[in-house]
Write an enzyme that holds these catalytic residues in place. Structure first.
Site, PDB file in Angstrom:
ATOM      1  N   HIS A 116       0.864   4.453 -10.183  1.00 46.93           N
ATOM      2  CA  HIS A 116      -0.224   3.502 -10.452  1.00 46.93           C
ATOM      3  C   HIS A 116      -1.579   4.042 -10.001  1.00 46.93           C
ATOM      4  O   HIS A 116      -2.612   3.547 -10.444  1.00 46.93           O
ATOM      5  CB  HIS A 116       0.067   2.146  -9.805  1.00 46.93           C
ATOM      6  CG  HIS A 116      -0.073   2.101  -8.311  1.00 46.93           C
ATOM      7  ND1 HIS A 116       1.006   2.118  -7.455  1.00 46.93           N
ATOM      8  CD2 HIS A 116      -1.168   2.033  -7.516  1.00 46.93           C
ATOM      9  CE1 HIS A 116       0.580   2.040  -6.213  1.00 46.93           C
ATOM     10  NE2 HIS A 116      -0.738   2.004  -6.212  1.00 46.93           N
ATOM     11  N   ASP A 146       7.581   4.219  -9.727  1.00 50.20           N
ATOM     12  CA  ASP A 146       6.162   4.352  -9.385  1.00 50.20           C
ATOM     13  C   ASP A 146       5.874   5.679  -8.677  1.00 50.20           C
ATOM     14  O   ASP A 146       5.149   5.723  -7.684  1.00 50.20           O
ATOM     15  CB  ASP A 146       5.718   3.169  -8.506  1.00 50.20           C
ATOM     16  CG  ASP A 146       4.201   3.012  -8.478  1.00 50.20           C
ATOM     17  OD1 ASP A 146       3.508   3.700  -9.259  1.00 50.20           O
ATOM     18  OD2 ASP A 146       3.706   2.223  -7.652  1.00 50.20           O
ATOM     19  N   SER A 224      -2.149   4.146  -1.085  1.00 52.20           N
ATOM     20  CA  SER A 224      -1.078   4.343  -2.063  1.00 52.20           C
ATOM     21  C   SER A 224      -0.874   5.823  -2.363  1.00 52.20           C
ATOM     22  O   SER A 224      -1.824   6.546  -2.656  1.00 52.20           O
ATOM     23  CB  SER A 224      -1.405   3.612  -3.366  1.00 52.20           C
ATOM     24  OG  SER A 224      -1.322   2.222  -3.205  1.00 52.20           O
TER      25      SER A 224
END
Length: 373
Positions: A116, A146, A224
């Site tokens: 993402h 992901d 992230s």
């Protein structure tokens, strides 16, 4: 390593009350863990035992040493998009779509991050710890986990200090000390510490991944794709992915990262590669099946030649179940996701155990066979 210290009465008083405490009773206690207050549900008996023990000493040096070793393999990532200039309506101007983190995985030599972070980016820029910036490109990505793998030309002089991080082989334990490195809010090379608070988490609306690690190390936008490290050994326990609120961060496990790497690099084994056609999990659950049912095999496939039996219909048109896969290399599987994960983790040979009627049947399949046939 972080240890727990109870802020309570004296050890002598606690020992004198031990016989009066019911081991089944639980209370919420504010426990000081290396200077940070955290709430734990503990039994009163366990509280006595922990407090009566010799008070441990927090070792902040291990986290600092881990950071010093690992931070040189952690990069900041900027995803760049383009939009029309509001004045000319013709010129395209770059803008930052997302900021995230990545780390060099030692075995492959590639950058690992969250999908993402780079999803939809026209260009990707990686910033090394020394501040130098390089363009990167996507080698592959997996949406269901992901995970994305990136490559870039860092140059000979840069690669000398860029050693890479190893994925942990041992599963983490709840309470284990962890160190997170990343770029929260664009603040590169930031470190936070905490513990593994839980395992097997999922977060609908936050991430499509299941079986995630939970940590109370501070995780914020920009973290992230960054590594969640074992504070003692420095190996990667997981990849920071989402936060559900203060003190509740989620990370993809090293196990799932490795599976994604194998998928992207073409080293993973999938049921479909064997020619197996599987029953959907929803139907299998309705039928209360003990594993993953095979509904058929592809003509001429490895599965067909090996003798797997799919679901058929009897002379009255009623379905008759065929083989039901229950174990992969002695690891129990109940869903198609567990089957894929277990097969992906297998190395040289895969042993599938199936229920066929009232019997158990095993099939041994080598990775080389599944690739060449």
């Amino acid at each position: 390593m972080m240890m727990m210290m109870m802020m309570m009465t004296s050890q002598h008083e606690l020992r004198s009350h031990t016989n009066n405490l019911a081991s089944s009773m639980h209370v919420m206690k504010s426990i000081s863990v290396c200077g940070q207050k955290r709430m734990f549900a503990v039994s009163l008996a366990a509280t006595v035992a922990l407090t009566a023990a010799q008070p441990p000493v927090c070792n902040a040096a291990s986290a600092a040493q881990t950071y010093a070793r690992a931070s040189q393999s952690v990069v900041s990532i900027r995803s760049i998009g383009y939009r029309r200039d509001v004045f000319s309506y013709r010129d395209l101007k770059p803008y930052t779509m997302a900021i995230g983190t990545g780390f060099l995985e030692k075995r492959t030599g590639y950058i690992i991050t969250n999908r993402h972070v780079i999803d939809g980016a026209a260009d990707i820029l990686i910033t090394l710890p020394n501040g130098r910036e390089f363009p990167a490109h996507v080698l592959g990505a997996e949406q269901n986990r992901d995970v994305a793998m990136l490559d870039f030309d860092q140059g000979t002089s840069e690669s000398k200090a860029f050693t890479g991080l190893e994925l942990c082989r041992a599963p983490p334990a709840i309470g284990q000390s962890v160190t997170a490195i990343g770029s929260p809010f664009g603040l590169e090379q930031s470190m936070t510490t905490g513990i593994i608070s839980g395992k097997g988490r999922s977060a609908d609306g936050y991430s499509p991944v299941f079986n995630m690690l939970q940590t109370d190390a501070a995780i914020n936008p920009g973290n992230s794709g960054g590594p969640l490290l074992n504070s003692s050994s420095g190996c990667v326990l997981g990849m920071n992915t989402a936060t559900m609120g203060p003190g509740v961060g989620l990370a993809i496990s090293a196990e799932d990262i490795q599976i994604s790497i194998d998928h992207i690099t073409g080293k993973a084994q999938e049921p479909e590669a064997l020619g197996l056609m599987l029953m959907p999990d929803t139907l299998a659950q309705e039928l209360d099946l003990p594993g993953v049912a095979i509904i058929g095999t592809v003509d001429g496939s490895i599965a067909q030649r090996a003798g797997f039996v799919g679901t058929v219909r009897d002379r009255f048109g009623r379905p008759v179940l065929g083989d039901i896969i229950t174990r992969v290399n002695n690891r129990a599987v109940h869903t198609t996701s567990e089957l894929r994960n277990s097969m992906a983790m297998s190395e040289a040979q895969i042993t599938l155990t199936v229920i066929r009627g009232d019997s158990l049947v095993t099939f041994d399949i080598s990775r080389d066979q599944s690739k060449t046939e």
